[in-house]
Scaffold this active site. Structure first.
Site, mmCIF file in Angstrom:
data_model
loop_
_atom_site.group_PDB
_atom_site.id
_atom_site.type_symbol
_atom_site.label_atom_id
_atom_site.label_comp_id
_atom_site.label_asym_id
_atom_site.label_seq_id
_atom_site.Cartn_x
_atom_site.Cartn_y
_atom_site.Cartn_z
ATOM 1 N N GLY A 6 29.199 38.155 -64.945
ATOM 2 C CA GLY A 6 28.090 38.843 -64.293
ATOM 3 C C GLY A 6 26.827 38.007 -64.173
ATOM 4 N N GLU A 7 25.928 38.490 -63.332
ATOM 5 C CA GLU A 7 24.627 37.843 -63.150
ATOM 6 C C GLU A 7 23.568 38.775 -63.747
ATOM 7 O OE1 GLU A 7 23.052 35.024 -62.229
ATOM 8 O OE2 GLU A 7 21.259 36.208 -62.584
ATOM 9 N N SER A 39 21.623 27.968 -63.901
ATOM 10 C CA SER A 39 22.846 27.298 -63.451
ATOM 11 C C SER A 39 22.499 26.510 -62.205
ATOM 12 C CB SER A 39 23.919 28.342 -63.137
ATOM 13 O OG SER A 39 24.259 29.019 -64.316
ATOM 14 N N CYS A 91 28.669 35.150 -76.661
ATOM 15 C CA CYS A 91 28.419 35.133 -75.222
ATOM 16 C C CYS A 91 28.850 36.491 -74.674
ATOM 17 C CB CYS A 91 29.250 34.010 -74.601
ATOM 18 S SG CYS A 91 29.137 33.949 -72.813
ATOM 19 N N HIS A 107 23.972 22.986 -61.151
ATOM 20 C CA HIS A 107 25.259 22.464 -60.663
ATOM 21 C C HIS A 107 25.195 21.508 -59.485
ATOM 22 C CE1 HIS A 107 26.476 25.325 -63.546
ATOM 23 N NE2 HIS A 107 26.706 26.355 -62.761
ATOM 24 N N CYS A 111 29.982 32.201 -56.628
ATOM 25 C CA CYS A 111 30.036 30.753 -56.877
ATOM 26 C C CYS A 111 31.477 30.270 -56.672
ATOM 27 C CB CYS A 111 29.553 30.428 -58.286
ATOM 28 S SG CYS A 111 27.825 30.884 -58.535
ATOM 29 N N GLU A 138 34.494 40.771 -71.082
ATOM 30 C CA GLU A 138 34.811 39.844 -72.168
ATOM 31 C C GLU A 138 33.574 39.436 -72.946
ATOM 32 O OE1 GLU A 138 36.676 36.332 -70.543
ATOM 33 O OE2 GLU A 138 37.576 37.574 -68.978
ATOM 34 N N CYS A 191 33.907 29.765 -59.822
ATOM 35 C CA CYS A 191 33.800 30.684 -60.969
ATOM 36 C C CYS A 191 34.770 31.853 -60.868
ATOM 37 C CB CYS A 191 32.371 31.196 -61.095
ATOM 38 S SG CYS A 191 32.150 32.365 -62.446
ATOM 39 N N CYS A 202 31.241 40.020 -60.430
ATOM 40 C CA CYS A 202 29.966 39.397 -60.064
ATOM 41 C C CYS A 202 29.941 39.183 -58.555
ATOM 42 C CB CYS A 202 29.834 38.052 -60.783
ATOM 43 S SG CYS A 202 28.284 37.184 -60.450
ATOM 44 N N CYS A 214 34.903 31.390 -68.786
ATOM 45 C CA CYS A 214 34.335 32.602 -68.210
ATOM 46 C C CYS A 214 35.300 33.405 -67.347
ATOM 47 C CB CYS A 214 33.140 32.232 -67.338
ATOM 48 S SG CYS A 214 32.275 30.811 -67.936
HETATM 49 N N1 SAH Z 1 25.561 34.441 -63.574
HETATM 50 C C1 SAH Z 1 24.916 33.696 -64.595
HETATM 51 C C2 SAH Z 1 25.553 33.803 -65.968
HETATM 52 C C3 SAH Z 1 27.057 33.801 -66.072
HETATM 53 S S1 SAH Z 1 27.889 32.303 -65.712
HETATM 54 C C4 SAH Z 1 24.738 32.251 -64.164
HETATM 55 O O1 SAH Z 1 25.153 31.917 -63.062
HETATM 56 O O2 SAH Z 1 24.150 31.478 -64.899
HETATM 57 C C5 SAH Z 1 27.534 31.261 -67.066
HETATM 58 C C6 SAH Z 1 27.721 29.795 -66.774
HETATM 59 O O3 SAH Z 1 29.103 29.424 -66.724
HETATM 60 C C7 SAH Z 1 27.136 29.386 -65.448
HETATM 61 O O4 SAH Z 1 26.442 28.179 -65.576
HETATM 62 C C8 SAH Z 1 28.381 29.222 -64.602
HETATM 63 O O5 SAH Z 1 28.116 28.439 -63.504
HETATM 64 C C9 SAH Z 1 29.334 28.616 -65.595
HETATM 65 N N2 SAH Z 1 30.746 28.645 -65.228
HETATM 66 C C10 SAH Z 1 31.393 29.477 -64.396
HETATM 67 N N3 SAH Z 1 32.699 29.162 -64.297
HETATM 68 C C11 SAH Z 1 32.908 28.095 -65.120
HETATM 69 C C12 SAH Z 1 34.031 27.319 -65.460
HETATM 70 N N4 SAH Z 1 35.245 27.577 -64.965
HETATM 71 N N5 SAH Z 1 33.857 26.292 -66.320
HETATM 72 C C13 SAH Z 1 32.642 26.030 -66.868
HETATM 73 N N6 SAH Z 1 31.538 26.751 -66.592
HETATM 74 C C14 SAH Z 1 31.659 27.764 -65.718
#
Ligand code: SAH
Length: 340
Positions: free
Chosen positions: A156-157, A211, A102, A213, A113, A89, A116, A109, A330
């Site tokens: 993805g990361e 990230s 984005c 959190h 997390c 996406e 996610c 991935c 995401c």
């Molecule tokens: N893997 C990378 C980049 C992709 S995730 C990373 O972890 O940064 C991009 C961001 O979206 C991250 O901060 C992730 O924690 C956040 N994210 C994932 N799921 C989400 C959700 N349901 N709502 C809001 N942010 C989310």
């Protein structure tokens, strides 16, 4: 056969030298690909036919297939199919400062997390550089406008696909390529320390977002398994080194999860952790999905959290929300499609 959109200018120069041609042809190719936006090698008029025939043998110009576009006033959401039928996406957002996209960096991935959607579906494979570049090129074609900012925050990361990420940066940053300034590119990572170190040595001023959190290991271990390998103390110390070296400000992303990390003491702990670091804290209202039990913090809780941070003198913003109506969160479009 390689996809030509994954070739850096240096690699194309080497290629031309290897087939006994002058290396400036690489620049000409970049112009045809990224400025004139050809669909077919036969459209190239300033390179002789024998070389064009050779290009046709060695490279493909294959695009991604656009499976679905959801359009709203300020946001478009694209679901692309890759040549092997995998899906990723991209999300376009209109801001007052420009248009950002984005993009995804992997299919699925492996970071796992807890909240996610992208990680619920494990990593199938890395995207190659061409598949990242084409997300930008094809969205620009769809809207017939320039994308001004790119964030690598989709599925993805990116630091788990580091080499392709670097190639991607070289291609899009090149003035003869997509010509996107590196300060207009932001990469987001869950905190893979060795790659943050490598990233700090790159000669590109790409922005770094982390990230976070959670501001303590106990909670961060639960939310983000990567924290067990790279705990907070080491992460923060690496980021301090990164800032000292690059003189660049880092963004910390902090998803607001109701009852999990949104209490007053969490805000204070966060401030203590980041005190004195040249950074922004970006509070992200959580996009709820049906697959996890997490809830988004209440608006009033987010505002209170924001005030605590602000009153302690740290830079903090609340992420503007885009597209929760059209499942722009995401990984949700991809996983919805997969559930069909
Ligand atoms: N893997 C990378 C980049 C992709 S995730 C990373 O972890 O940064 C991009 C961001 O979206 C991250 O901060 C992730 O924690 C956040 N994210 C994932 N799921 C989400 C959700 N349901 N709502 C809001 N942010 C989310």
């Amino acid at each position: 056969m390689r996809n030509i959109y994954g070739m850096t200018l240096d690699e194309l120069e080497e290629y031309f030298l290897s087939i006994g041609e002058k290396k400036f042809k690489a620049i000409q190719i970049f112009e045809w690909l990224y400025q004139k936006k050809i669909n077919n090698f036969d459209e190239i008029t300033n390179i002789k036919k024998s070389v064009i025939d050779r290009l046709k043998i060695d490279f493909s110009l294959e695009r991604l297939k656009t499976l679905k576009v959801e359009r709203d006033v300020e946001v478009n959401k694209y679901l692309f199919e890759l040549p092997d039928s995998e899906r990723v996406e991209s999300v376009l957002m209109r801001h007052d400062y420009g248009i950002s996209l984005c993009i995804s960096s992997q299919v699925g991935c492996n970071m796992g997390c807890a909240f996610c959607e992208s990680g619920r579906l494990k990593k199938v494979r890395n995207l190659d550089a061409s598949e990242m570049v084409l997300q930008i090129l094809q969205v620009e074609e769809d809207i017939n406008e320039r994308i001004s900012h790119v964030v690598i925050m989709g599925i993805g990361e990116p630091f788990d696909n580091y080499d392709n990420f670097v190639k991607f940066i070289k291609i899009v940053n090149n003035p003869k390529g997509i010509s996107l300034g590196s300060r207009h590119i932001t990469v987001s990572t869950c905190g893979i320390i060795p790659k943050i170190k490598e990233f700090s040595n790159l000669p590109f001023q790409v922005n770094l977002a982390i990230s976070l959190h959670a501001a303590n290991n106990e909670l961060r271990n639960k939310l983000m398994p990567i924290n067990k390998a790279y705990p907070l103390k080491d992460l923060i110390s690496e980021i301090k080194k990164y800032i000292a070296k690059t003189n660049r400000r880092v963004t910390f992303e902090y998803i607001m999860l109701e009852g999990i990390n949104d209490k007053e003491e969490d805000a204070i702990e966060l401030c203590n952790l980041l005190k004195g670091i040249n950074c922004y804290i970006n509070l992200i209202p959580y996009n709820e999905t049906n697959n996890f039990g997490y809830k988004r913090s209440k608006k009033s809780t987010i505002l209170k959290f924001y005030d605590i941070i602000k009153s302690r003198g740290l830079n903090v913003t609340i992420r503007r929300e885009f597209g929760s109506n059209i499942s722009a969160a995401c990984g949700q479009l991809r996983s919805k499609k997969e559930d069909l």
